[in-house]
Design an enzyme around this catalytic site. Structure first.
Site, PDB file in Angstrom:
ATOM      1  N   LYS A  80       0.839  -1.221   0.000  1.00  0.00           N
ATOM      2  CA  LYS A  80       0.000   0.000   0.000  1.00  0.00           C
ATOM      3  C   LYS A  80       0.859   1.250   0.000  1.00  0.00           C
ATOM      4  O   LYS A  80       0.352   2.362   0.115  1.00  0.00           O
ATOM      5  CB  LYS A  80      -0.889   0.005   1.246  1.00  0.00           C
ATOM      6  CG  LYS A  80      -1.819  -1.184   1.353  1.00  0.00           C
ATOM      7  CD  LYS A  80      -2.548  -1.132   2.704  1.00  0.00           C
ATOM      8  CE  LYS A  80      -3.092  -2.500   3.062  1.00  0.00           C
ATOM      9  NZ  LYS A  80      -3.390  -2.597   4.492  1.00  0.00           N
ATOM     10  N   HIS A 129      25.433 -11.381   5.241  1.00  0.00           N
ATOM     11  CA  HIS A 129      24.540 -12.427   5.770  1.00  0.00           C
ATOM     12  C   HIS A 129      25.228 -12.991   7.026  1.00  0.00           C
ATOM     13  O   HIS A 129      25.715 -14.111   7.044  1.00  0.00           O
ATOM     14  CB  HIS A 129      24.328 -13.498   4.703  1.00  0.00           C
ATOM     15  CG  HIS A 129      23.182 -14.432   4.957  1.00  0.00           C
ATOM     16  ND1 HIS A 129      22.534 -14.528   6.163  1.00  0.00           N
ATOM     17  CD2 HIS A 129      22.572 -15.333   4.140  1.00  0.00           C
ATOM     18  CE1 HIS A 129      21.576 -15.443   6.074  1.00  0.00           C
ATOM     19  NE2 HIS A 129      21.576 -15.945   4.856  1.00  0.00           N
TER      20      HIS A 129
HETATM   21  N1   CP Z   1      21.544 -19.848   2.994  1.00  0.00           N
HETATM   22  C1   CP Z   1      20.404 -19.144   2.869  1.00  0.00           C
HETATM   23  O1   CP Z   1      20.355 -17.947   3.143  1.00  0.00           O
HETATM   24  O2   CP Z   1      19.345 -19.857   2.377  1.00  0.00           O
HETATM   25  P1   CP Z   1      17.890 -19.285   2.185  1.00  0.00           P
HETATM   26  O3   CP Z   1      17.951 -18.242   1.072  1.00  0.00           O
HETATM   27  O4   CP Z   1      17.027 -20.463   1.809  1.00  0.00           O
HETATM   28  O5   CP Z   1      17.465 -18.644   3.462  1.00  0.00           O
END
Ligand code: CP
Length: 303
Positions: A80, A129
């Site tokens: 939205k 990550h």
């Molecule tokens: N390794 C990892 O981040 O996998 P996903 O994208 O499935 O979370």
């Protein structure tokens, strides 16, 4: 670590990384402990995920926490026109900690600055990550008995692979020798390579996977990140750059472990799965214990 956000792997010190690995080891021995019964964990996934989201949710649930959130921005009020800022301000009122994946680099840092609860970055674009890195460190230490003085090869998409960027940075704490195997177009960004150079660590750039296999303790395979390419033709040129087959492992070290953050496409053929050196599915399992450790430490339930 209590109340600290984890956006970049370097937000936690080397000592804090090790503490998380130790806690994860305890959770591996005893994964079901109701120590988070009074807590709510929000998982906000603006980008697809199987392992990260489900292992966080499994980790939280096994510790007794409640989980709220969404798996797709399309099912949130972002459709939205709501801003990320307003979403985070709102969700902060509903939970004790936010786990967020977002396609935009820097989004997790922004969220952590806006939120009134800690934010864990579950992947921000091609940037970082960090929780994957902690489970990767856990997996390396568990299989090699140490983190120091290892030869580690990173293979595939070193340009867009956020798991590579975070893990390279973390391994710079451990006198690692790096073998960087990629097509010319997908080399490790200079901003990440700078971490290796700053520590005066050895690194070797390769295009041939076969020459690296006998030299390493860890072979960290990665998917070519199709979703990050602006031009699909550029992806087509590199999509089959490296395919690891079982017969390529005959000259490898006894202690070699093959890791991959997953998902895989075609970069490891399924005959490798039967090889005792294949570790990627156990690696994904380790994610539950490491994420239990992170939730418990950041929520201040363990020290
Ligand atoms: N390794 C990892 O981040 O996998 P996903 O994208 O499935 O979370």
């Amino acid at each position: 670590m209590k109340n600290k956000s984890l956006v970049s792997i370097n937000d936690f010190t080397r000592e804090e990384h090790i503490r998380i690995l130790e806690l994860a080891g305890a959770f591996e021995k005893r994964p079901k402990q109701k120590i988070l019964e009074d807590y709510v964990v929000a998982t906000l996934f603006f980008e697809p995920s199987t392992r990260t989201r489900l292992s966080f949710e499994s980790a939280a649930t096994r510790l007794g926490a409640r989980v709220i959130g969404f798996t797709d921005a399309a099912s949130s009020s972002v459709t939205k026109g709501e801003s990320l800022r307003d979403t985070i301000l709102t969700v902060s009122n509903y939970c004790d900690i936010i786990v967020m994946r977002h396609p935009r680099e820097g989004s997790a840092r922004f969220a952590s600055e806006v939120a009134s609860v800690p934010v864990i970055n579950a992947g921000d674009g091609a940037n970082q990550h960090p929780t994957q890195t902690l489970l990767d460190l856990y997996s390396i230490r568990k299989t090699q008995g140490k983190l120091d003085n290892l030869n580690v090869a990173f293979v595939g998409d070193l340009k867009y692979g956020r798991t590579v960027h975070s893990l390279v940075q973390a391994l710079c704490n451990y006198n690692t020798t790096f073998h960087l195997v990629s097509p010319q177009e997908l080399k490790l960004p200079s901003s990440v390579k700078m971490n290796i150079k700053d520590r005066n660590l050895a690194y070797h750039q390769h295009t041939d996977l076969m020459e690296v296999i006998p030299k390493v303790d860890i072979l960290y395979m990665t998917r070519i990140q199709k979703e990050r390419f602006a031009d699909p033709l550029d992806y087509e040129k590199v999509k089959n750059s490296y395919i690891l087959r079982n017969n390529m492992l005959s000259g490898s070290r006894e202690n070699l472990k093959i890791m991959h953050p997953l998902p895989r496409v075609n970069e490891i053929t399924i005959d490798v799965d039967e090889n005792a050196k294949a570790y990627y599915f156990t690696q994904a399992l380790n994610g539950v214990y490491v994420r239990q450790a992170l939730l418990a430490a950041i929520l201040g339930v363990v020290e």
